[in-house]
Motif scaffolding. Structure first.
Motif, PDB file in Angstrom:
ATOM      1  N   ASP A 108      -1.275   2.071  -6.147  1.00 48.20           N
ATOM      2  CA  ASP A 108      -0.840   0.859  -5.456  1.00 48.20           C
ATOM      3  C   ASP A 108      -1.620   0.782  -4.140  1.00 48.20           C
ATOM      4  O   ASP A 108      -1.190   1.296  -3.111  1.00 48.20           O
ATOM      5  N   THR A 111       0.119  -0.803  -0.940  1.00 45.27           N
ATOM      6  CA  THR A 111       1.009   0.108  -0.218  1.00 45.27           C
ATOM      7  C   THR A 111       0.212   1.198   0.470  1.00 45.27           C
ATOM      8  O   THR A 111       0.501   1.580   1.611  1.00 45.27           O
ATOM      9  N   TYR A 194       7.549  -4.205  -9.350  1.00 46.37           N
ATOM     10  CA  TYR A 194       8.674  -3.762  -8.521  1.00 46.37           C
ATOM     11  C   TYR A 194       8.646  -4.523  -7.192  1.00 46.37           C
ATOM     12  O   TYR A 194       7.638  -5.141  -6.823  1.00 46.37           O
ATOM     13  N   CYS A 197       7.838  -3.012  -0.924  1.00 49.66           N
ATOM     14  CA  CYS A 197       8.680  -2.210  -0.041  1.00 49.66           C
ATOM     15  C   CYS A 197       8.559  -2.640   1.422  1.00 49.66           C
ATOM     16  O   CYS A 197       7.537  -3.183   1.855  1.00 49.66           O
ATOM     17  N   CYS A 232      11.404   3.153  -1.842  1.00 49.50           N
ATOM     18  CA  CYS A 232      10.670   1.948  -2.243  1.00 49.50           C
ATOM     19  C   CYS A 232      10.843   1.566  -3.701  1.00 49.50           C
ATOM     20  O   CYS A 232      10.287   0.552  -4.138  1.00 49.50           O
ATOM     21  N   ILE A 234       9.451   2.653  -6.256  1.00 51.36           N
ATOM     22  CA  ILE A 234       8.186   2.629  -6.992  1.00 51.36           C
ATOM     23  C   ILE A 234       8.256   3.630  -8.143  1.00 51.36           C
ATOM     24  O   ILE A 234       8.707   4.764  -7.948  1.00 51.36           O
ATOM     25  N   ALA A 239       3.846   6.148  -7.823  1.00 50.79           N
ATOM     26  CA  ALA A 239       4.112   6.801  -6.534  1.00 50.79           C
ATOM     27  C   ALA A 239       3.257   8.049  -6.352  1.00 50.79           C
ATOM     28  O   ALA A 239       2.678   8.276  -5.278  1.00 50.79           O
TER      29      ALA A 239
END
Length: 318
Positions: A108, A111, A194, A197, A232, A234, A239
């Protein structure tokens, strides 16, 4: 002492890595006086590095958790040298995992770039601090850090067993909702969608993790992976991949600082770097057959014991 033929290319890679450190640190001229006798006398770092890297990658924990205390207690480096050598070794050791995650497209990046805003400046500060803090105090910090990280591994579930959003709480649940969604599409066809965050706590936690990693060479991946899953929501696969990416980029910054400020220990990293290259290949295969929860719990106890030893030696020595 002759180097086995089968390991020659890995040792050459390690020597090349050491040369990079020398070039970056502005001490190229010192290569002409490379301590060859000292280098050959430390051949046993190579098999030890293979073992540590294999265990680290097969269990999913930071390899620096092994190398820094090993360099400090067994090899006999100063705390700042041990931490710098451990961080540099980890940079090379995570190459296989990072390449795999990027190729799978499970990082990700949206993020990750926010986390890097906190972790990169923090690891630079931590790495500089490691060279100015009194060695005795740094050993106490290192021992306490090992105890905390050991407890962390024992207490928290393995990332692949964590439930996204678990223990989030009403306040965080409210803050993490309504910020849009993030979608990560892996090359194998799996798609992860998702809620995006809340960034501020993530930056703060990565800052803490980056500083700790710069100071004792470990802590960032454990903090980042857990908060991405627990806070978060995830998915664990994303993650872990994102955490490895953040650690890889951050560790390079920390390793460069250590290379610029530490007394070179090329005779150590020239063995440890090829060791982690071999161990990384083995560890990624062995890890498929080992229960990660059992491995991490066992290693948590080991790190706790090592932390107690480090603290005990320093306190009694004082």
């Amino acid at each position: 002492m002759e180097v086995p033929v089968s390991g020659t290319r890995f040792v050459l890679l390690g020597a090349a890595g050491a040369a990079v450190v020398a070039a970056v640190s502005g001490q190229v001229s010192a290569l002409g006086t490379f301590p060859m006798d000292q280098f050959l006398a430390h051949w046993w770092i190579f098999p030890a590095s293979i073992l540590f890297s294999t265990v680290a990658l097969s269990s999913g924990v930071s390899g620096a958790l092994f190398f820094s205390p090993f360099f400090m207690l067994i090899v006999g480096l100063t705390p700042s040298q041990a931490i710098g050598a451990g961080l540099l070794t980890e940079v090379f050791g995570m190459g296989n995992g990072l390449r795999s995650y990027v190729k799978q497209r499970v990082v990700d990046f949206q993020t990750a770039k926010w986390l890097l805003l906190g972790s990169i400046p923090a690891i630079v500060v931590g790495a500089f601090a490691a060279h100015y803090v009194d060695p005795g105090i740094l050993k106490l910090i290192f021992g306490a850090g090992l105890l905390l990280l050991g407890g962390f591994l024992v207490y928290y579930e393995s990332p692949d067993r964590c439930e996204p959003g678990e223990c989030e709480g009403e306040y965080l649940k409210k803050k993490n909702t309504g910020r849009g969604t993030t979608t990560v599409a892996a090359t194998d066809g799996e798609k992860f969608t998702y809620d995006t965050c809340w960034r501020i706590p993530g930056v703060a936690l990565s800052t803490v993790g980056g500083f700790i990693t710069g100071l004792i060479s470990a802590g960032l991946p454990e903090i980042v992976t857990t908060q991405l899953i627990v806070r978060c929501r995830i998915p664990p696969r994303v993650a872990v991949a994102t955490s490895v990416f953040v650690l890889a980029v951050t560790a390079v910054a920390g390793a460069l600082v250590h290379a610029l400020t530490a007394t070179p220990v090329w005779y150590v990293v020239a063995w440890s770097i090829p060791g982690v290259l071999v161990g990384g290949t083995i560890g990624t295969r062995v890890g498929k057959f080992l229960p990660s929860e059992l491995m991490e719990t066992g290693l948590g106890f080991v790190f706790g014991v090592v932390g107690v030893i480090v603290l005990g030696v320093e306190l009694f020595a004082g």
